[in-house]
Design a protein around this motif. Sequence first.
Motif, mmCIF file in Angstrom:
data_model
loop_
_atom_site.group_PDB
_atom_site.id
_atom_site.type_symbol
_atom_site.label_atom_id
_atom_site.label_comp_id
_atom_site.label_asym_id
_atom_site.label_seq_id
_atom_site.Cartn_x
_atom_site.Cartn_y
_atom_site.Cartn_z
ATOM 1 N N ASN A 1 0.825 -1.208 0.000
ATOM 2 C CA ASN A 1 0.000 0.000 0.000
ATOM 3 C C ASN A 1 0.861 1.260 0.000
ATOM 4 O OD1 ASN A 1 -2.389 -1.367 -0.071
ATOM 5 N ND2 ASN A 1 -2.890 -1.083 2.080
ATOM 6 N N GLY A 2 1.982 1.206 0.732
ATOM 7 C CA GLY A 2 2.887 2.353 0.738
ATOM 8 C C GLY A 2 3.475 2.610 -0.636
ATOM 9 N N GLY A 3 3.839 1.534 -1.342
ATOM 10 C CA GLY A 3 4.372 1.693 -2.684
ATOM 11 C C GLY A 3 3.348 2.279 -3.641
ATOM 12 N N VAL A 4 2.095 1.834 -3.530
ATOM 13 C CA VAL A 4 1.033 2.381 -4.379
ATOM 14 C C VAL A 4 0.805 3.855 -4.075
ATOM 15 C CG1 VAL A 4 -1.440 2.259 -4.882
ATOM 16 C CG2 VAL A 4 -0.094 0.161 -4.729
ATOM 17 N N VAL B 1 2.977 5.977 -3.029
ATOM 18 C CA VAL B 1 4.076 6.741 -3.620
ATOM 19 C C VAL B 1 3.836 6.955 -5.107
ATOM 20 C CG1 VAL B 1 6.528 6.659 -4.211
ATOM 21 C CG2 VAL B 1 5.777 6.040 -1.913
ATOM 22 N N LEU B 2 3.335 5.916 -5.789
ATOM 23 C CA LEU B 2 3.094 6.018 -7.239
ATOM 24 C C LEU B 2 1.904 6.922 -7.565
ATOM 25 C CD1 LEU B 2 3.628 2.294 -8.298
ATOM 26 C CD2 LEU B 2 5.177 4.217 -8.705
ATOM 27 N N LEU B 3 0.844 6.830 -6.767
ATOM 28 C CA LEU B 3 -0.384 7.557 -7.078
ATOM 29 C C LEU B 3 -0.502 8.894 -6.358
ATOM 30 C CD1 LEU B 3 -3.019 4.654 -7.004
ATOM 31 C CD2 LEU B 3 -1.758 5.561 -8.957
ATOM 32 N N GLY B 4 0.387 9.149 -5.407
ATOM 33 C CA GLY B 4 0.255 10.361 -4.610
ATOM 34 C C GLY B 4 -0.512 10.066 -3.340
ATOM 35 N N SER B 5 -0.737 11.091 -2.551
ATOM 36 C CA SER B 5 -1.388 10.913 -1.253
ATOM 37 C C SER B 5 -2.789 10.361 -1.446
ATOM 38 C CB SER B 5 -1.457 12.240 -0.502
ATOM 39 O OG SER B 5 -2.167 13.198 -1.259
ATOM 40 N N GLY B 6 -3.187 9.497 -0.539
ATOM 41 C CA GLY B 6 -4.504 8.874 -0.614
ATOM 42 C C GLY B 6 -5.472 9.498 0.362
ATOM 43 N N LEU C 1 -8.097 2.838 -4.229
ATOM 44 C CA LEU C 1 -6.949 2.290 -4.955
ATOM 45 C C LEU C 1 -5.694 2.269 -4.096
ATOM 46 C CD1 LEU C 1 -7.312 3.809 -8.544
ATOM 47 C CD2 LEU C 1 -7.533 1.411 -7.867
ATOM 48 N N HIS C 2 -5.577 3.210 -3.167
ATOM 49 C CA HIS C 2 -4.411 3.237 -2.287
ATOM 50 C C HIS C 2 -4.421 2.064 -1.307
ATOM 51 C CE1 HIS C 2 -4.695 7.383 -3.761
ATOM 52 N NE2 HIS C 2 -3.395 7.452 -3.563
ATOM 53 N N ASN C 3 -5.586 1.479 -1.111
ATOM 54 C CA ASN C 3 -5.719 0.348 -0.198
ATOM 55 C C ASN C 3 -6.236 -0.857 -0.973
ATOM 56 O OD1 ASN C 3 -5.617 -0.957 2.303
ATOM 57 N ND2 ASN C 3 -7.735 -0.453 2.771
#
Length: 211
Positions: free
Chosen positions: A30-33, A35-40, A106-108
């Motif tokens: 989830n942390g990697g996602v 970083v890729l998508l920006g703050s959730g 999507l972040h989770n």
Amino acid sequence: VFRFKSHRRQTVGMVLWMSLMAALLGALLNGGVSVLLGSGREPVTAIASEYGVKGFWPSVLIIVVLPAVLEELFFRGVMFSALERSGTWPALLLTSAALTMIHGDLHNFTGPLVSGLIYGYLVYVLDSVWPAMFAHLVNNGLVLFLAQATKNYSALGIWSFVLLIAVFCFCMFLAFSMRALDHQIEKGRIKRLQYRSAGETLNGIFISPGM
């Protein structure tokens, strides 16, 4: 249908290591996602406060305990058992995907998806929903801890060290999990996954009512 079979004490160590491994894996994914998508979305502590949940123990009950118990009862206790006639892998994938989608974020997404596969695997090989509940509790407890730590210590600039520690602990727990799992398989205490052909697995997924 709920798989309330009592849990063997000989497999407690394996469940503990796999629970810790799954929780850290989910957090790292989830942390990697993020970083890729920006703050959730807001941290779980902020979300809980929106619903009037205040205090440590109410937060533990609402964020950690109830989701773990109720979600595992439904997705791994009921849904997995109902879908298992289509094959073990389709049941694992569909229940994990369904649990992931109810989070609606999507972040989770990747964390619950992969962790859910591990929870489902524990339910299948141990024929009990209790290990999955425990693993889910560990995961939710880690989420609450990280949310609280982010709130209290984000200004200290220590997250690069936290990430290194998390990666190291994940690798350590993964090694312990695989060793314990191999030991339990050798002793014949857990079931092996039943594999089908790729065609049968895909049919089991796409013709399943769960899809």
